[in-house]
Write a protein that holds these residues in place. Structure first.
Motif, PDB file in Angstrom:
ATOM      1  N   LYS A   1       0.847  -1.212   0.000  1.00  0.00           N
ATOM      2  CA  LYS A   1       0.000   0.000   0.000  1.00  0.00           C
ATOM      3  C   LYS A   1       0.876   1.254   0.000  1.00  0.00           C
TER       4      LYS A   1
ATOM      5  N   HIS B   1      -8.559  -3.025  -6.120  1.00  0.00           N
ATOM      6  CA  HIS B   1      -8.501  -3.142  -4.658  1.00  0.00           C
ATOM      7  C   HIS B   1      -9.618  -2.297  -4.044  1.00  0.00           C
TER       8      HIS B   1
ATOM      9  N   GLU C   1     -11.490 -10.467  -1.058  1.00  0.00           N
ATOM     10  CA  GLU C   1     -11.075  -9.566   0.008  1.00  0.00           C
ATOM     11  C   GLU C   1     -12.303  -8.873   0.601  1.00  0.00           C
TER      12      GLU C   1
ATOM     13  N   GLY D   1      -7.460  -4.684   6.991  1.00  0.00           N
ATOM     14  CA  GLY D   1      -6.839  -3.748   7.928  1.00  0.00           C
ATOM     15  C   GLY D   1      -7.571  -3.625   9.260  1.00  0.00           C
TER      16      GLY D   1
ATOM     17  N   SER E   1      -6.664  -9.096   6.722  1.00  0.00           N
ATOM     18  CA  SER E   1      -6.115  -9.374   8.057  1.00  0.00           C
ATOM     19  C   SER E   1      -5.461 -10.751   8.155  1.00  0.00           C
TER      20      SER E   1
HETATM   21  P1  PGA Z   1      -4.577  -6.384   5.378  1.00  0.00           P
HETATM   22  O1  PGA Z   1      -4.778  -5.888   3.874  1.00  0.00           O
HETATM   23  O2  PGA Z   1      -3.804  -7.657   5.324  1.00  0.00           O
HETATM   24  O3  PGA Z   1      -3.830  -5.273   6.062  1.00  0.00           O
HETATM   25  O4  PGA Z   1      -5.946  -6.581   5.950  1.00  0.00           O
HETATM   26  C1  PGA Z   1      -5.046  -6.788   2.847  1.00  0.00           C
HETATM   27  C2  PGA Z   1      -5.220  -6.063   1.548  1.00  0.00           C
HETATM   28  O5  PGA Z   1      -5.759  -4.964   1.547  1.00  0.00           O
HETATM   29  O6  PGA Z   1      -4.832  -6.557   0.475  1.00  0.00           O
END
Ligand code: PGA
Length: 259
Positions: free
Chosen positions: A12, A96, A167, A173, A213
């Motif tokens: 990111k 995304h 996702e 997150g 996550s």
């Molecule tokens: P995360 O993000 O592992 O921090 O939840 C995953 C993603 O957005 O691809």
């Protein structure tokens, strides 16, 4: 080998300096090099891609971008095209949820995915329901519609390079990873939706991964699921030790599966 499972590190908007990016790469090289079961791919911000490319030479780790533009070149200030990326890296993420939340529609995602696949990039297309849709029991319907619309320009010939990431927006997150049973059901639906579009053989070739996550403590729960071809990792991919542990455990699960 085509269609190896993939562990994708989506950095990111991190890290802030080139030095930190280099340290992060150096911290995972050893774990990635000592296995051949899983494709490890890292997705730094555009600015760090060329620097990271040099560091990855000879490591076997693959490289990608977090987004791309569909036109190859021209008057599009601030954009980076799939065609440009194809000369530098192997992968790209499109659709995304953090980009969809900023206004990216299925139609835009479809154009990006089409351009990325045409440029022969391995392309991760993200789909997933948000909290409200999840609570309303619409998860299945939402991902099925997103796959249909986002793959409008994909064909059977793209299947080896196409990765669909489930996702759920509420898991990204938040530390609230999806229950593996829910993830499994959604991933099956995603594969079924892709199969309808590009045909049964190609539908089997497409890789379907989970993201949201994922960390060292829970990654095995997902990669052990039948037909789960890996994970897309955000936060945990910014910690070299933790991501190294995840590479090792994922490789362990997949090597046990083929024995
Ligand atoms: P995360 O993000 O592992 O921090 O939840 C995953 C993603 O957005 O691809």
């Amino acid at each position: 080998m085509a269609n190896k499972p993939v562990l994708a590190a989506n950095w990111k908007l991190n890290p802030t300096t080139a030095g930190e990016a280099a340290a992060l790469v150096q911290g995972i090289v050893e774990a990635a090099r000592n296995q051949d079961r899983v494709t490890v791919a890292i997705f730094p911000p555009f600015l760090w891609i060329l620097g990271v490319l040099e560091l990855l030479e000879g490591t076997g780790i693959e490289l990608g971008a977090q987004d791309c533009f569909w036109e190859p070149s021209g008057p599009y200030t601030g954009e980076v095209s799939a065609a440009m990326l194809a000369g530098v890296c192997q992968w790209v993420i499109v659709g995304h949820s953090e980009r969809r939340a900023m206004g990216e529609t299925d139609e835009v995602v479809a154009r990006k995915a089409g351009a990325a696949l045409a440029a022969k990039l391995s392309t991760i297309v993200c789909v997933g329901e948000n909290q409200e849709q999840h609570d309303a029991g619409q998860a299945a319907q939402v991902v099925t519609a997103q796959v249909g619309a986002s793959l409008a320009q994909a064909s059977a010939d793209d299947s080896e390079r196409l990765v669909l990431a489930y996702e759920p927006v509420w898991a990204i997150g938040t530390g609230k990873n999806a229950d593996p049973e829910h993830a499994y059901k959604q991933m099956r639906l995603i594969r079924d939706a892709a199969t309808k579009l590009i045909g049964p053989k190609a539908g089997q070739n497409v890789r379907v991964v989970y993201g949201g996550s994922v960390n060292a403590a829970n990654v095995e729960q997902y990669v052990e699921l039948p037909q789960c071809d890996g994970c897309l990792v955000g936060g945990a991919s910014l910690k070299a030790d933790e991501f190294s542990t995840m590479i090792r455990s994922t490789a362990g699960v997949y090597s046990a599966a083929v024995q």
